[in-house]
Each structure stands twice: as structure tokens, then as C-alpha cells.
Scaffold this motif. Sequence first.
Motif, PDB file in Angstrom:
ATOM      1  N   ILE A 161     -15.595  -1.932   2.656  1.00  0.00           N
ATOM      2  CA  ILE A 161     -15.578  -0.498   2.946  1.00  0.00           C
ATOM      3  C   ILE A 161     -16.838   0.083   2.313  1.00  0.00           C
ATOM      4  O   ILE A 161     -16.897   0.287   1.095  1.00  0.00           O
ATOM      5  N   LYS A 162     -17.829   0.327   3.128  1.00  0.00           N
ATOM      6  CA  LYS A 162     -19.135   0.747   2.620  1.00  0.00           C
ATOM      7  C   LYS A 162     -19.208   2.260   2.445  1.00  0.00           C
ATOM      8  O   LYS A 162     -18.643   3.021   3.231  1.00  0.00           O
ATOM      9  N   THR A 163     -19.925   2.662   1.409  1.00  0.00           N
ATOM     10  CA  THR A 163     -20.255   4.069   1.234  1.00  0.00           C
ATOM     11  C   THR A 163     -21.612   4.330   1.874  1.00  0.00           C
ATOM     12  O   THR A 163     -22.589   3.659   1.543  1.00  0.00           O
ATOM     13  N   VAL A 164     -21.660   5.256   2.814  1.00  0.00           N
ATOM     14  CA  VAL A 164     -22.916   5.653   3.428  1.00  0.00           C
ATOM     15  C   VAL A 164     -23.243   7.026   2.853  1.00  0.00           C
ATOM     16  O   VAL A 164     -22.629   8.032   3.221  1.00  0.00           O
ATOM     17  N   TRP A 165     -24.142   7.068   1.923  1.00  0.00           N
ATOM     18  CA  TRP A 165     -24.396   8.273   1.136  1.00  0.00           C
ATOM     19  C   TRP A 165     -24.763   9.457   2.016  1.00  0.00           C
ATOM     20  O   TRP A 165     -25.612   9.362   2.896  1.00  0.00           O
TER      21      TRP A 165
ATOM     22  N   LEU B 294      -5.826   2.175   8.059  1.00  0.00           N
ATOM     23  CA  LEU B 294      -5.655   2.090   9.506  1.00  0.00           C
ATOM     24  C   LEU B 294      -6.708   2.918  10.240  1.00  0.00           C
ATOM     25  O   LEU B 294      -7.307   2.451  11.219  1.00  0.00           O
ATOM     26  N   VAL B 295      -6.953   4.134   9.773  1.00  0.00           N
ATOM     27  CA  VAL B 295      -7.959   4.986  10.405  1.00  0.00           C
ATOM     28  C   VAL B 295      -9.334   4.334  10.325  1.00  0.00           C
ATOM     29  O   VAL B 295     -10.086   4.311  11.310  1.00  0.00           O
ATOM     30  N   LEU B 296      -9.683   3.775   9.167  1.00  0.00           N
ATOM     31  CA  LEU B 296     -10.971   3.105   9.012  1.00  0.00           C
ATOM     32  C   LEU B 296     -11.067   1.888   9.926  1.00  0.00           C
ATOM     33  O   LEU B 296     -12.087   1.668  10.585  1.00  0.00           O
ATOM     34  N   ALA B 297      -9.987   1.079   9.972  1.00  0.00           N
ATOM     35  CA  ALA B 297     -10.002  -0.147  10.772  1.00  0.00           C
ATOM     36  C   ALA B 297     -10.081   0.157  12.261  1.00  0.00           C
ATOM     37  O   ALA B 297     -10.768  -0.545  13.016  1.00  0.00           O
ATOM     38  N   GLU B 298      -9.397   1.206  12.703  1.00  0.00           N
ATOM     39  CA  GLU B 298      -9.430   1.564  14.117  1.00  0.00           C
ATOM     40  C   GLU B 298     -10.807   2.099  14.530  1.00  0.00           C
ATOM     41  O   GLU B 298     -11.137   2.103  15.712  1.00  0.00           O
ATOM     42  N   SER B 299     -11.591   2.528  13.539  1.00  0.00           N
ATOM     43  CA  SER B 299     -12.948   3.005  13.811  1.00  0.00           C
ATOM     44  C   SER B 299     -13.979   2.050  13.225  1.00  0.00           C
ATOM     45  O   SER B 299     -15.055   2.472  12.793  1.00  0.00           O
ATOM     46  N   ALA B 300     -13.634   0.761  13.199  1.00  0.00           N
ATOM     47  CA  ALA B 300     -14.517  -0.248  12.608  1.00  0.00           C
ATOM     48  C   ALA B 300     -15.919  -0.161  13.181  1.00  0.00           C
ATOM     49  O   ALA B 300     -16.116  -0.049  14.393  1.00  0.00           O
ATOM     50  N   GLY B 301     -16.914  -0.187  12.284  1.00  0.00           N
ATOM     51  CA  GLY B 301     -18.304  -0.136  12.708  1.00  0.00           C
ATOM     52  C   GLY B 301     -18.879   1.256  12.845  1.00  0.00           C
ATOM     53  O   GLY B 301     -20.061   1.400  13.147  1.00  0.00           O
ATOM     54  N   THR B 302     -18.055   2.278  12.614  1.00  0.00           N
ATOM     55  CA  THR B 302     -18.510   3.665  12.733  1.00  0.00           C
ATOM     56  C   THR B 302     -18.331   4.387  11.403  1.00  0.00           C
ATOM     57  O   THR B 302     -17.286   4.256  10.750  1.00  0.00           O
TER      58      THR B 302
ATOM     59  N   GLU C 254     -22.955  10.748   4.236  1.00  0.00           N
ATOM     60  CA  GLU C 254     -22.295  10.716   5.547  1.00  0.00           C
ATOM     61  C   GLU C 254     -20.804  10.412   5.454  1.00  0.00           C
ATOM     62  O   GLU C 254     -19.993  11.094   6.066  1.00  0.00           O
ATOM     63  N   GLY C 255     -20.427   9.365   4.698  1.00  0.00           N
ATOM     64  CA  GLY C 255     -19.010   9.035   4.607  1.00  0.00           C
ATOM     65  C   GLY C 255     -18.790   7.562   4.328  1.00  0.00           C
ATOM     66  O   GLY C 255     -19.515   6.944   3.540  1.00  0.00           O
ATOM     67  N   TYR C 256     -17.789   6.975   4.992  1.00  0.00           N
ATOM     68  CA  TYR C 256     -17.403   5.591   4.756  1.00  0.00           C
ATOM     69  C   TYR C 256     -17.388   4.800   6.057  1.00  0.00           C
ATOM     70  O   TYR C 256     -17.122   5.347   7.133  1.00  0.00           O
ATOM     71  N   LEU C 257     -17.669   3.496   5.925  1.00  0.00           N
ATOM     72  CA  LEU C 257     -17.730   2.623   7.086  1.00  0.00           C
ATOM     73  C   LEU C 257     -16.950   1.344   6.819  1.00  0.00           C
ATOM     74  O   LEU C 257     -17.180   0.672   5.804  1.00  0.00           O
TER      75      LEU C 257
ATOM     76  N   LEU D 197       0.841  -1.191   0.000  1.00  0.00           N
ATOM     77  CA  LEU D 197       0.000   0.000   0.000  1.00  0.00           C
ATOM     78  C   LEU D 197       0.878   1.243   0.000  1.00  0.00           C
ATOM     79  O   LEU D 197       1.979   1.238   0.555  1.00  0.00           O
ATOM     80  N   SER D 198       0.377   2.297  -0.605  1.00  0.00           N
ATOM     81  CA  SER D 198       1.054   3.585  -0.512  1.00  0.00           C
ATOM     82  C   SER D 198       0.896   4.120   0.907  1.00  0.00           C
ATOM     83  O   SER D 198       0.086   3.604   1.692  1.00  0.00           O
ATOM     84  N   ASN D 199       1.647   5.155   1.248  1.00  0.00           N
ATOM     85  CA  ASN D 199       1.554   5.740   2.576  1.00  0.00           C
ATOM     86  C   ASN D 199       0.131   6.235   2.861  1.00  0.00           C
ATOM     87  O   ASN D 199      -0.423   5.999   3.939  1.00  0.00           O
ATOM     88  N   THR D 200      -0.481   6.889   1.874  1.00  0.00           N
ATOM     89  CA  THR D 200      -1.840   7.399   2.042  1.00  0.00           C
ATOM     90  C   THR D 200      -2.839   6.257   2.203  1.00  0.00           C
ATOM     91  O   THR D 200      -3.737   6.315   3.053  1.00  0.00           O
ATOM     92  N   GLU D 201      -2.693   5.219   1.391  1.00  0.00           N
ATOM     93  CA  GLU D 201      -3.600   4.074   1.474  1.00  0.00           C
ATOM     94  C   GLU D 201      -3.494   3.391   2.832  1.00  0.00           C
ATOM     95  O   GLU D 201      -4.508   3.001   3.427  1.00  0.00           O
ATOM     96  N   TYR D 202      -2.260   3.239   3.332  1.00  0.00           N
ATOM     97  CA  TYR D 202      -2.066   2.603   4.638  1.00  0.00           C
ATOM     98  C   TYR D 202      -2.723   3.422   5.742  1.00  0.00           C
ATOM     99  O   TYR D 202      -3.436   2.892   6.598  1.00  0.00           O
TER     100      TYR D 202
END
Length: 227
Positions: free
Chosen positions: A210-214, A160-168, A216-219, A151-156
Motif C-alpha cells: 500500500i504505497k503512499t503517493v505524497w 476492499l476499496v483499495l483492492a477494487e481500485s488496484a493500480g489507481t 495525492e493519496g494511497y495506491l 480485520l476490523s470493519n473499517t480495516e476491511y
Amino acid sequence: MYRVMLVEDDARLADLVTEYLAGYEFKVDVVSRGDEALARFKASPPDIVVLDLMLPGLDGMLVCRQLRDITKVPILIMTAREDSYDEVSLLEQGADDFINKPVQPRVLLARLRALLRRAQGKGASDQLTFGALSIATSDRTVTWRGEPCVLSNTEYKLLLVLAESAGTVLSRDALLKKMRGIEFDGLDRSIDNSISKLRRKFDDTDSEKIKTVWGEGYLFSPSAWAQ
């Protein structure tokens, strides 16, 4: 045993959280008013704070700022609000993460553990694992279905941010704030582009991992990574 200070005026929710976390070696000290939180913290400093926003006596955002002025202990916000402005404001006030109500106990437990690992700076065994996905935060390596994933630095950082906030659900504002410390200007498409790249690399053609919540953002959906 970790000590949690739970600032929450809903007695039923406080009892639920206390009972659930007790089964995982967490001792919970409940504070029911915002204007009592600072004094309780000073009298008996916890390892982590779980803080509701809507509190009697003093608003949770002000409590967060007061606590952050005197401590580096992780602060996890519980909120029923669905406003991206609030998400960014919480991070600016010193919150480390937030979780949306209604709270799922397993997600809360995972979030607490992630924040405590980060605060303690554990070594090579420090990993986030969701089914076939493993993220080693010590050396920034990612494994998918038993194979290294480049993964690129941005992708990583985004993963990580998404995984640490899993379910939100995380808005673009919150993602950029956590990743770079900047706010979304309405034009920056880097988050959307990086999400697309992550989906391709992790065979997420149906956008279930990685879901798109229209609007609102991503989950990041923990259960979807099992295959």
C-alpha cells in the motif's frame, strides 16, 4: 459475453481497449461523442459503461449524470485529471469507480470484472486475489499467506476499496466517500491510522503493498502482494 459501451474520442485508445477486451469475451461498442452517449445507451443497453471525461459535444461528468438518472448499470470513468475534487464529484454524479490515464489494459480488465461481480451479486466464489492475499466479498473474510486475517470493519472496508481500485491512486476524499459517503475535512486521520494498521498486519514495513503517493493519496500495488 459482456457488452461494454466505451465513450471515448481518442480513436487509438478506443481501438486498443476494444482489441484487448475482445480477447476476454467483452464486446465493445464505441461512442466518440458525449452528446451521442445517452441515445446509444437507450438503443443498445450495455452491461457496463466506460466513460472518458474530456469529450466533444458534452462533458463526461454530465454524461455520467444523465446515464445514472436512467440506469443502475456500472459506470467506470477514465480520467487524466489528478484532482481529488474531481474524484469526489465523479462519485457524487453516480460513477462507480474511476481509472487514471494512461490506461493499463490489465488494470482496466480487473476493474471491469470487479464492477460486474459487484453488480451481479455473485455468491461464495466471489473473491479478489492478489498473490498471497485473498478477499472473499461474500462473507467478508480475508486470507493472507494461507491464514485467516482478522480485520476490523473499517480495516476491511478500506482494504476492499483499495483492492477494487488496484493500480489507481485514491485520495483521502475518495476513500472516505467510497467507505462512508462523507468527504474528508482535512482533520480526519482515520484513513491514515487504518492504513498503518493494515501495513502492520500484512508485513508492509516498506510501504510497497500500500504505497503512499505524497500529495495525492494511497495506491494498492497488485504485484507487491505476491510474496
